[in-house]
Design an enzyme around this catalytic site. Structure first.
Site, short mmCIF file in Angstrom:
data_model
loop_
_atom_site.label_atom_id
_atom_site.label_comp_id
_atom_site.label_asym_id
_atom_site.label_seq_id
_atom_site.Cartn_x
_atom_site.Cartn_y
_atom_site.Cartn_z
N GLU A 117 12.09 -10.22 0.19
CA GLU A 117 11.45 -9.04 -0.02
C GLU A 117 10.77 -8.78 -1.56
O GLU A 117 11.33 -8.70 -2.42
CB GLU A 117 12.11 -6.92 -0.04
CG GLU A 117 12.78 -7.06 0.53
CD GLU A 117 12.05 -5.96 2.14
OE1 GLU A 117 10.57 -5.86 1.96
OE2 GLU A 117 12.34 -5.61 2.86
N HIS B 20 8.62 -9.91 3.96
CA HIS B 20 8.11 -8.00 3.72
C HIS B 20 8.26 -7.50 2.50
O HIS B 20 8.08 -8.88 1.09
CB HIS B 20 9.41 -7.07 4.06
CG HIS B 20 9.69 -7.72 5.40
ND1 HIS B 20 9.37 -6.90 6.49
CD2 HIS B 20 10.44 -8.99 6.60
CE1 HIS B 20 9.73 -6.89 7.64
NE2 HIS B 20 10.43 -8.45 7.87
ZN ZN Z 1 8.93 -4.39 6.40
#
Ligand code: ZN
Length: 377
Positions: free
Chosen positions: A336, A272
């Site tokens: 992330e 992500h």
């Molecule tokens: Zn996401």
């Protein structure tokens, strides 16, 4: 449509159910007495308001174990004097329990608390709360909403059956005990490019979309892993919704974890990009849910390599409750890469050079993880 299918499956399940009628603390083996009728769609009894009280008169229970899978559940059947509405909710603190509320119903004097062996349920207690009965199931560990079912059945005067409230509680299935060899060769790695299709994920100030960078990095990671001799399972290979365009968020995430579970991946990695309201916030972070002894080790290994590769602010490996890392039945992490809401990092995320750097970081992190995990054997 889905509801009708569910009711049909439930009806099949209930007709195939054979169980025992037992006093509490007696192991129910033979004597099949709780035989529930088929439920047709729409037969679930609805509330009739609080104008009249129903009485909860008799409670019986049975254990059921599936010979094939070893899955076990406890079914509690409560007789009530009229049609009622019943709902269940799981509460985590101070101790895990399932609380079933039976509306407009009071237990009669014969109903008393039950004690169990604690494998599925430790104790069931009956309390009056206003006009309602609260049935509390003390649980050995926290369960998910999918681990219990509460439903009601109509009376059947011909078969001499009263109205009933039925509660099924599943025994949580423990995860296998994992052990790993060093290196990437022959490892099965599930890669989950975050978002996709109708879901763009977060969008940067220059309109760059999270789903685009997650797919690009995932594809790079796949190529690198396959070169190293690993097998890669991708939850999506192009710009699409994994479950389907009109799925709920949970259906969508479930499709991703199920893909990894069904194909027995060694580890699961969801990719992500982060976003925050303050555009100056930036950095790289990794999340895990410690369900095996390896989840935090996987996240730390990835985080270390990603910081070396991308040189952004180290926002560390952190525990989190995200669905895909919780519901996958193997060590899992969610990275992330950077903050798409930060203009500088959005630019980096959209550049093929940075994407490749981070992809290499992920692959090095995975290798670091397997090498470290192998030392625990
Ligand atoms: Zn996401």
């Amino acid at each position: 449509m889905r509801k009708i299918l569910w009711m049909f499956l439930l009806a099949l399940f209930i007709t195939s159910w054979t169980s025992a009628y037992a006093a509490p603390a007696v192991v129910p083996e033979a004597k099949p007495v709780i035989s529930l009728p088929k439920i047709a769609s729409g037969q679930t009894v609805e509330s009739r308001g609080n104008s009249r009280q129903s009485e909860l008169s008799k409670v019986r229970w049975a254990n059921h174990t599936e010979a094939l899978t070893g899955a076990a559940m406890l079914r509690l059947v409560m007789d009530v004097s009229g049609p009622v509405e019943a709902t269940g909710v799981v509460i985590a603190s101070p101790t895990p329990r399932l609380v079933v509320t039976i509306k407009g119903t009071v237990p009669n004097k014969t109903v008393s608390n039950l004690t169990f062996d604690g494998k599925i349920v430790e104790k069931v207690s009956f309390d009056v709360s206003g006009q309602d009965t609260k049935v509390s199931f003390d649980l050995p560990i926290m369960v998910e909403d999918s681990d219990f079912k509460v439903f009601t059945l109509r009376n059947d005067p011909q078969a001499n059956k009263p109205f009933r409230v039925v509660v099924d509680v599943n025994k949580p299935v423990p995860l296998p005990d994992f052990s790993f060899t060093a290196g990437l060769k022959n490892k099965v790695i599930a890669i989950d490019p975050g978002h996709g299709g109708s879901d763009p994920g977060a969008i940067g100030p220059s309109r760059y979309q999270e789903k685009t960078v997650t797919l690009a990095v995932s594809q790079n990671v796949r190529t690198l892993l396959e070169k190293a001799g690993a097998r890669v399972i991708m939850t999506r290979q192009d710009d699409r919704d994994v479950y389907g365009p009109n799925a709920t968020a949970v259906d969508e995430l479930k499709a991703r974890s199920t893909a990894a579970n069904n194909r027995k991946a060694d580890v699961f990695l969801s990719i992500h990009a982060d976003a925050f309201s303050n555009p100056t916030v930036g950095g790289t972070s990794t999340y895990y849910y410690q369900k095996t002894r390896f989840d935090s080790m996987l996240a730390s290994s990835l985080q270390t390599s990603l910081i070396q590769a991308g040189n952004l602010q180290d926002r560390r490996a952190n525990p989190a409750n995200f669905y895909v890392i919780k519901r996958t039945r193997m060590p899992a992490a969610l990275v992330e890469l950077a903050f798409i809401s930060n203009p500088n990092e959005e630019k980096l995320l959209s550049s093929p050079e940075f994407q490749q750097k981070m992809s290499l970081g992920i692959v090095q992190g995975l290798e670091r993880f397997f090498n470290q995990a192998a030392k625990l054997n």
